[in-house]
Design a protein around this motif. Structure first.
Motif, PDB file in Angstrom:
ATOM      1  N   UNK A   1       0.737  -1.142  -0.094  1.00 26.92           N
ATOM      2  CA  UNK A   1      -0.023  -0.018  -0.105  1.00 26.92           C
ATOM      3  C   UNK A   1       0.876   1.131  -0.240  1.00 26.92           C
ATOM      4  N   UNK A   2       1.269   1.864  -1.301  1.00 32.85           N
ATOM      5  CA  UNK A   2       2.254   2.829  -1.183  1.00 32.85           C
ATOM      6  C   UNK A   2       1.850   4.035  -0.445  1.00 32.85           C
ATOM      7  N   UNK A   3       0.626   4.429  -0.599  1.00 33.19           N
ATOM      8  CA  UNK A   3       0.059   5.550  -0.086  1.00 33.19           C
ATOM      9  C   UNK A   3      -0.502   5.504   1.461  1.00 33.19           C
ATOM     10  N   UNK A   4      -0.863   4.312   1.776  1.00 35.40           N
ATOM     11  CA  UNK A   4      -1.204   4.006   3.202  1.00 35.40           C
ATOM     12  C   UNK A   4      -0.705   2.705   3.759  1.00 35.40           C
ATOM     13  N   UNK A   5       0.488   2.836   4.172  1.00 35.80           N
ATOM     14  CA  UNK A   5       1.362   1.686   4.699  1.00 35.80           C
ATOM     15  C   UNK A   5       0.699   0.793   5.682  1.00 35.80           C
ATOM     16  N   UNK A   6       0.015   1.356   6.578  1.00 33.03           N
ATOM     17  CA  UNK A   6      -0.541   0.648   7.651  1.00 33.03           C
ATOM     18  C   UNK A   6      -1.540  -0.376   7.301  1.00 33.03           C
TER      19      UNK A   6
ATOM     20  N   UNK B   1      11.627   0.008  12.529  1.00 30.17           N
ATOM     21  CA  UNK B   1      12.345   1.061  11.913  1.00 30.17           C
ATOM     22  C   UNK B   1      11.672   1.430  10.458  1.00 30.17           C
ATOM     23  N   UNK B   2      11.985   2.589  10.069  1.00 32.42           N
ATOM     24  CA  UNK B   2      11.541   3.086   8.875  1.00 32.42           C
ATOM     25  C   UNK B   2      11.394   2.213   7.642  1.00 32.42           C
ATOM     26  N   UNK B   3      12.536   1.351   7.911  1.00 24.45           N
ATOM     27  CA  UNK B   3      12.442   0.045   6.540  1.00 24.45           C
ATOM     28  C   UNK B   3      11.117  -0.687   6.722  1.00 24.45           C
ATOM     29  N   UNK B   4      10.519  -0.955   8.070  1.00 23.33           N
ATOM     30  CA  UNK B   4       9.363  -1.833   8.073  1.00 23.33           C
ATOM     31  C   UNK B   4       7.970  -0.923   7.242  1.00 23.33           C
ATOM     32  N   UNK B   5       8.151   0.099   7.298  1.00 20.86           N
ATOM     33  CA  UNK B   5       6.907   1.108   6.536  1.00 20.86           C
ATOM     34  C   UNK B   5       7.508   1.211   5.002  1.00 20.86           C
ATOM     35  N   UNK B   6       8.618   1.141   4.805  1.00 25.08           N
ATOM     36  CA  UNK B   6       8.935   1.022   3.353  1.00 25.08           C
ATOM     37  C   UNK B   6       8.562  -0.402   2.597  1.00 25.08           C
ATOM     38  N   UNK B   7       8.912  -1.566   3.410  1.00 23.40           N
ATOM     39  CA  UNK B   7       8.281  -2.533   2.878  1.00 23.40           C
ATOM     40  C   UNK B   7       6.868  -2.853   2.959  1.00 23.40           C
ATOM     41  N   UNK B   8       6.088  -1.994   3.790  1.00 25.89           N
ATOM     42  CA  UNK B   8       4.615  -2.212   3.542  1.00 25.89           C
ATOM     43  C   UNK B   8       3.989  -1.266   2.452  1.00 25.89           C
ATOM     44  N   UNK B   9       5.091  -0.522   2.122  1.00 25.57           N
ATOM     45  CA  UNK B   9       4.815   0.148   0.852  1.00 25.57           C
ATOM     46  C   UNK B   9       4.976  -0.520  -0.450  1.00 25.57           C
ATOM     47  N   UNK B  10       5.993  -1.544  -0.487  1.00 27.27           N
ATOM     48  CA  UNK B  10       6.340  -2.408  -1.383  1.00 27.27           C
ATOM     49  C   UNK B  10       7.951  -2.131  -2.173  1.00 27.27           C
TER      50      UNK B  10
END
Length: 319
Positions: free
Chosen positions: A10-15, A43-52
């Motif tokens: 979810x690039x715009x809503x990672x959660x 880490x922010x890495x986790x949010x980037x992963x959720x964005x793909x």
């Protein structure tokens, strides 16, 4: 076992891509060990992963997390050094380096498998929660300051951004090592906290510093790059370990070559760096600042806090 994982992108809503639920146990592999996780940090890495970013659809679902501390089957208390493949241990000499949750399941789980070589003894002086803060943010800060930046007592250092894991670690480590550390932040409360932790000065982004610095720690990118280039002394060093606001549109190459500024990239650090970091913490008594501690089942709350940018220090999930 319980784990927090990326179920989709979810690039715009990672959660919205995060799920916390049951996942298969780690697979047994030669030269790998399974760790009972006691604590893991996000880490922010986790949010980037959720964005793909850094993952492909065929890898989903992927357990998140790059940091953990726990106990092996034989009772050894360990911290994970999260750079897999850099040395060939456990994966063979041809595999390029990766972090947990990029090629292999990550650490936000009740159990995680890692190459045995990547396990470092946890010092008795550190709690599991404190140790879990170290493998990504604190190791990165240590390498930026002392390995890549070659900072020495008395040097001036600028840390762009205050409150995150890397910047908080840099302030604490820098102050303990006799560095004069300046930080920037849009948040007055975060600037005040940085001073309390040992920063010599805290300024609004782009603010004029009392003097040119020897080393700049840059993790923000486009929003702060020009200020970084203008703040470092001739012959100084800018160490880059992230670009959370995107790549800088102008590299300002004329200033870089004319003033002979070195620009050095860092991604986490070596096992030797990690052991040096642990030894430094034991000797000095410096400890990671923990912003929030939550059970693994509430991983979504921790990631939401990081996404909002409200944290000061590390967010830890306990098992």
């Amino acid at each position: 076992m319980l784990a927090a994982y990326a179920a989709r992108f979810a690039p715009h809503d990672p959660l919205s891509a995060l799920e916390v639920g049951d996942r298969p146990e780690p697979e047994a592999r030669e030269h790998w060990s399974t760790i009972e996780v006691r604590a893991a940090s996000i880490n922010h890495h986790d949010l980037w992963s959720l964005r793909g970013v850094g993952l492909r659809e065929k890898q989903l679902p992927m357990i998140l997390g790059t940091d953990a501390a726990g106990v092996t089957a034989d009772g050894r208390e360990v911290v994970v050094h999260g750079v897999i493949g850099a040395t060939g241990h456990g994966v063979g000499p041809t595999e390029t380096r990766s972090m947990p949750s990029e090629r292999y399941p990550g650490t936000l789980a009740e159990r995680v498998a890692m190459p045995t070589w990547n396990l470092v003894d946890k010092p008795a002086e550190l709690s599991f929660a404190e140790a879990a803060c170290l493998p990504t943010a604190w190791l990165t800060a240590y390498r930026m300051l002392f390995t890549a930046g070659r900072a020495k007592p008395g040097n001036r250092v600028l840390v762009q951004g205050a409150g995150g894991g890397v910047s908080t670690a840099a302030v604490l480590l820098g102050a303990a090592a006799g560095l004069e550390v300046y930080v920037t932040s849009r948040d007055a409360a975060k600037r005040a906290r940085a001073i309390e932790l040992g920063a010599a000065g805290a300024f609004e982004p782009g603010g004029r510093l009392p003097a040119k610095v020897d080393v700049v720690l840059e993790t923000v990118g486009a929003a702060t790059w020009s200020h970084s280039v203008k703040s470092v002394r001739p012959g100084g060093t800018i160490v880059v370990a992230g670009a959370t606001s995107g790549d800088a549109s102008a590299a300002e190459l004329q200033r870089i070559f004319f003033l002979e500024i070195s620009v050095v990239g860092v991604t986490m650090g070596s096992k030797e760096d990690f052991e040096g970091l642990l030894n430094l913490l034991v000797r000095t008594g410096v400890r990671p600042l923990i912003d929030t501690e939550l059970p693994l089942a509430r991983a979504g709350e921790g990631l939401a806090r990081m996404h909002e940018g409200g944290q000061f220090g590390k967010i830890v999930l306990t098992v």
